[in-house]
Design a protein around this motif. Structure first.
Motif, PDB file in Angstrom:
ATOM      1  N   ILE A  39       0.844  -1.194   0.000  1.00 55.49           N
ATOM      2  CA  ILE A  39       0.000   0.000   0.000  1.00 55.49           C
ATOM      3  C   ILE A  39       0.882   1.249   0.000  1.00 55.49           C
ATOM      4  CG2 ILE A  39      -1.767   1.277   1.280  1.00 55.49           C
ATOM      5  CD1 ILE A  39      -2.706  -1.486   2.355  1.00 55.49           C
ATOM      6  N   GLY A  40       2.004   1.187   0.696  1.00 56.24           N
ATOM      7  CA  GLY A  40       2.958   2.292   0.676  1.00 56.24           C
ATOM      8  C   GLY A  40       3.508   2.524  -0.717  1.00 56.24           C
ATOM      9  N   LEU A  41       3.665   1.448  -1.472  1.00 58.10           N
ATOM     10  CA  LEU A  41       4.152   1.555  -2.853  1.00 58.10           C
ATOM     11  C   LEU A  41       3.137   2.303  -3.720  1.00 58.10           C
ATOM     12  CD1 LEU A  41       6.732   0.467  -4.249  1.00 58.10           C
ATOM     13  CD2 LEU A  41       5.348  -1.463  -5.053  1.00 58.10           C
ATOM     14  N   VAL A  42       1.863   2.016  -3.512  1.00 57.49           N
ATOM     15  CA  VAL A  42       0.805   2.699  -4.266  1.00 57.49           C
ATOM     16  C   VAL A  42       0.776   4.192  -3.921  1.00 57.49           C
ATOM     17  CG1 VAL A  42      -1.693   2.887  -4.605  1.00 57.49           C
ATOM     18  CG2 VAL A  42      -0.621   0.634  -4.486  1.00 57.49           C
ATOM     19  N   ILE A  43       0.819   4.506  -2.624  1.00 50.19           N
ATOM     20  CA  ILE A  43       0.796   5.912  -2.208  1.00 50.19           C
ATOM     21  C   ILE A  43       2.023   6.640  -2.740  1.00 50.19           C
ATOM     22  CG2 ILE A  43       0.804   7.488  -0.235  1.00 50.19           C
ATOM     23  CD1 ILE A  43      -0.571   5.260   1.379  1.00 50.19           C
ATOM     24  N   GLY A  44       3.180   6.002  -2.644  1.00 55.78           N
ATOM     25  CA  GLY A  44       4.412   6.620  -3.134  1.00 55.78           C
ATOM     26  C   GLY A  44       4.367   6.899  -4.625  1.00 55.78           C
ATOM     27  N   GLY A  45       3.783   5.977  -5.388  1.00 55.66           N
ATOM     28  CA  GLY A  45       3.666   6.191  -6.830  1.00 55.66           C
ATOM     29  C   GLY A  45       2.774   7.376  -7.156  1.00 55.66           C
ATOM     30  N   LEU A  46       1.643   7.480  -6.459  1.00 52.48           N
ATOM     31  CA  LEU A  46       0.734   8.604  -6.677  1.00 52.48           C
ATOM     32  C   LEU A  46       1.358   9.913  -6.190  1.00 52.48           C
ATOM     33  CD1 LEU A  46      -2.633   6.924  -5.593  1.00 52.48           C
ATOM     34  CD2 LEU A  46      -1.909   7.495  -7.920  1.00 52.48           C
ATOM     35  N   TRP A  47       2.091   9.847  -5.096  1.00 50.62           N
ATOM     36  CA  TRP A  47       2.789  11.018  -4.551  1.00 50.62           C
ATOM     37  C   TRP A  47       3.799  11.545  -5.566  1.00 50.62           C
ATOM     38  CZ3 TRP A  47       7.459  13.001  -2.798  1.00 50.62           C
ATOM     39  CH2 TRP A  47       7.415  13.935  -1.747  1.00 50.62           C
ATOM     40  N   ALA A  52       5.345  15.334  -9.993  1.00 44.83           N
ATOM     41  CA  ALA A  52       5.829  15.543 -11.355  1.00 44.83           C
ATOM     42  C   ALA A  52       4.880  16.397 -12.196  1.00 44.83           C
ATOM     43  CB  ALA A  52       6.039  14.193 -12.042  1.00 44.83           C
ATOM     44  N   LEU A  53       3.628  16.528 -11.773  1.00 45.29           N
ATOM     45  CA  LEU A  53       2.663  17.298 -12.549  1.00 45.29           C
ATOM     46  C   LEU A  53       2.939  18.805 -12.437  1.00 45.29           C
ATOM     47  CD1 LEU A  53      -0.659  15.415 -11.679  1.00 45.29           C
ATOM     48  CD2 LEU A  53       0.567  15.385 -13.860  1.00 45.29           C
ATOM     49  N   ALA A  57       2.327  25.347  -6.500  1.00 42.38           N
ATOM     50  CA  ALA A  57       3.028  24.785  -5.352  1.00 42.38           C
ATOM     51  C   ALA A  57       2.077  24.380  -4.225  1.00 42.38           C
ATOM     52  CB  ALA A  57       4.064  25.781  -4.832  1.00 42.38           C
ATOM     53  N   LEU A  58       1.107  25.230  -3.909  1.00 46.03           N
ATOM     54  CA  LEU A  58       0.190  24.917  -2.807  1.00 46.03           C
ATOM     55  C   LEU A  58      -0.750  23.766  -3.155  1.00 46.03           C
ATOM     56  CD1 LEU A  58      -0.754  28.420  -1.344  1.00 46.03           C
ATOM     57  CD2 LEU A  58       0.789  26.696  -0.388  1.00 46.03           C
ATOM     58  N   VAL A  59      -1.161  23.687  -4.408  1.00 44.76           N
ATOM     59  CA  VAL A  59      -2.001  22.568  -4.842  1.00 44.76           C
ATOM     60  C   VAL A  59      -1.218  21.260  -4.749  1.00 44.76           C
ATOM     61  CG1 VAL A  59      -3.262  21.563  -6.791  1.00 44.76           C
ATOM     62  CG2 VAL A  59      -3.392  24.025  -6.335  1.00 44.76           C
ATOM     63  N   LYS A  60       0.044  21.314  -5.157  1.00 48.81           N
ATOM     64  CA  LYS A  60       0.908  20.132  -5.076  1.00 48.81           C
ATOM     65  C   LYS A  60       1.101  19.707  -3.621  1.00 48.81           C
ATOM     66  CE  LYS A  60       4.061  20.030  -8.158  1.00 48.81           C
ATOM     67  NZ  LYS A  60       5.270  20.162  -8.989  1.00 48.81           N
ATOM     68  N   PHE A 129      10.306  18.718  -4.734  1.00 49.93           N
ATOM     69  CA  PHE A 129      10.176  17.425  -5.394  1.00 49.93           C
ATOM     70  C   PHE A 129      11.211  17.227  -6.495  1.00 49.93           C
ATOM     71  CE2 PHE A 129       8.666  14.631  -8.745  1.00 49.93           C
ATOM     72  CZ  PHE A 129       8.422  13.471  -8.007  1.00 49.93           C
ATOM     73  N   THR A 130      11.835  16.067  -6.483  1.00 45.82           N
ATOM     74  CA  THR A 130      12.696  15.576  -7.556  1.00 45.82           C
ATOM     75  C   THR A 130      12.405  14.082  -7.680  1.00 45.82           C
ATOM     76  OG1 THR A 130      14.528  14.961  -6.084  1.00 45.82           O
ATOM     77  CG2 THR A 130      14.519  17.232  -6.931  1.00 45.82           C
ATOM     78  N   PRO A 131      12.756  13.455  -8.795  1.00 43.78           N
ATOM     79  CA  PRO A 131      12.556  12.004  -8.897  1.00 43.78           C
ATOM     80  C   PRO A 131      13.235  11.241  -7.753  1.00 43.78           C
ATOM     81  CG  PRO A 131      13.012  12.918 -11.058  1.00 43.78           C
ATOM     82  CD  PRO A 131      13.214  14.040 -10.075  1.00 43.78           C
TER      83      PRO A 131
END
Length: 250
Positions: A39-47, A52-53, A57-60, A129-131
């Protein structure tokens, strides 16, 4: 079939992600805690996708803050709130366990939840944020769930009922302990090698505190205490992530 059912049990219980309906039994619950870190993997992927979008800044930052709640359905926050109420009562062990069972939300739970989200959102606004950051945070989210599952298989239970006891009783505790300890160790090593040693240190320190508080205040762990640990670990790991960036380590 059992492999996929085991993963589905973990997602059905600890997330709001839709999974096929089927009968839970001793076989598909035996190793469900080993699938919990996914589940952490799923959250991390969406995060990472949110990071990356090309968003303001505040929306992110809002996305960073809310994604874990949306994916988990808030199950861990519920345990965090109940545990905050119990700890703030300064009652004896029996009184604290009674408060954990109370479905109502007390004043201290509201205060702590408001404080928690304010701190979490503030830290999210500070994350650059960075990859690499996204990858480290994903590892951290998997790590906290590996430690949470390890506690269910290794720590004493405060009572012989409830969610944590159900999964602990159904689990092959020796195998679950071995798998999750190995996974947690590997994740800590990976975080350290990649420069995120602060996140690993924060998770381990909160894990130690989890054991001490649960044993001393409640006589063992419960499902609510497991949620309290996970939310505390996540906040402190996020603070460590920001500190590493501010210090030029990432």
């Amino acid at each position: 079939m059992i492999f996929f059912q085991t993963i589905a049990v973990a997602f059905a219980m600890f997330s709001a992600v839709p999974v096929p309906q089927f009968q839970w039994n001793e076989k598909n619950m035996r190793y469900a805690m080993c699938a919990f870190p996914l589940i952490g993997l799923v959250i991390g992927g969406l995060w990472s996708l949110c990071g990356a979008l090309p968003l303001p800044a505040l929306v992110k930052a809002g996305g960073f803050c809310l994604l874990p709640v949306w994916v988990t359905g808030g199950i861990h926050l519920d345990g965090y709130a109940d545990t905050c109420d119990a700890l703030s009562s300064y009652g004896d062990r029996e009184k604290k366990l009674e408060i954990l069972k109370d479905p109502h939300c007390g004043a201290f739970a509201v205060i702590r939840l408001c404080s928690y989200f304010l701190a979490y959102f503030a830290l999210c606004t500070a994350v650059q944020f960075t990859p690499r950051t996204g990858f480290l945070w994903t590892l951290a989210l998997v790590l906290e769930r590996a430690l949470s599952g390890l506690a269910v298989a290794a720590f004493p239970m405060a009572k012989n009922t409830g969610l944590a006891h159900t999964f602990a009783s159904a689990a092959d505790r020796k195998t679950v302990r071995s798998v999750l300890f190995g996974l947690a160790f590997a994740l800590c090593a990976a975080l350290t090698v990649l420069g995120g040693w602060g996140l690993a240190l924060a998770a381990v320190l909160v894990f130690v505190r989890y054991y001490v508080v649960s044993k001393k205040q409640f006589g063992g762990i419960t499902g609510d205490l497991a949620g309290w640990f996970l939310q505390k670990a996540e906040l402190w790991m996020l603070a460590a992530l920001c500190a590493c960036q501010w210090g030029g380590l990432l």
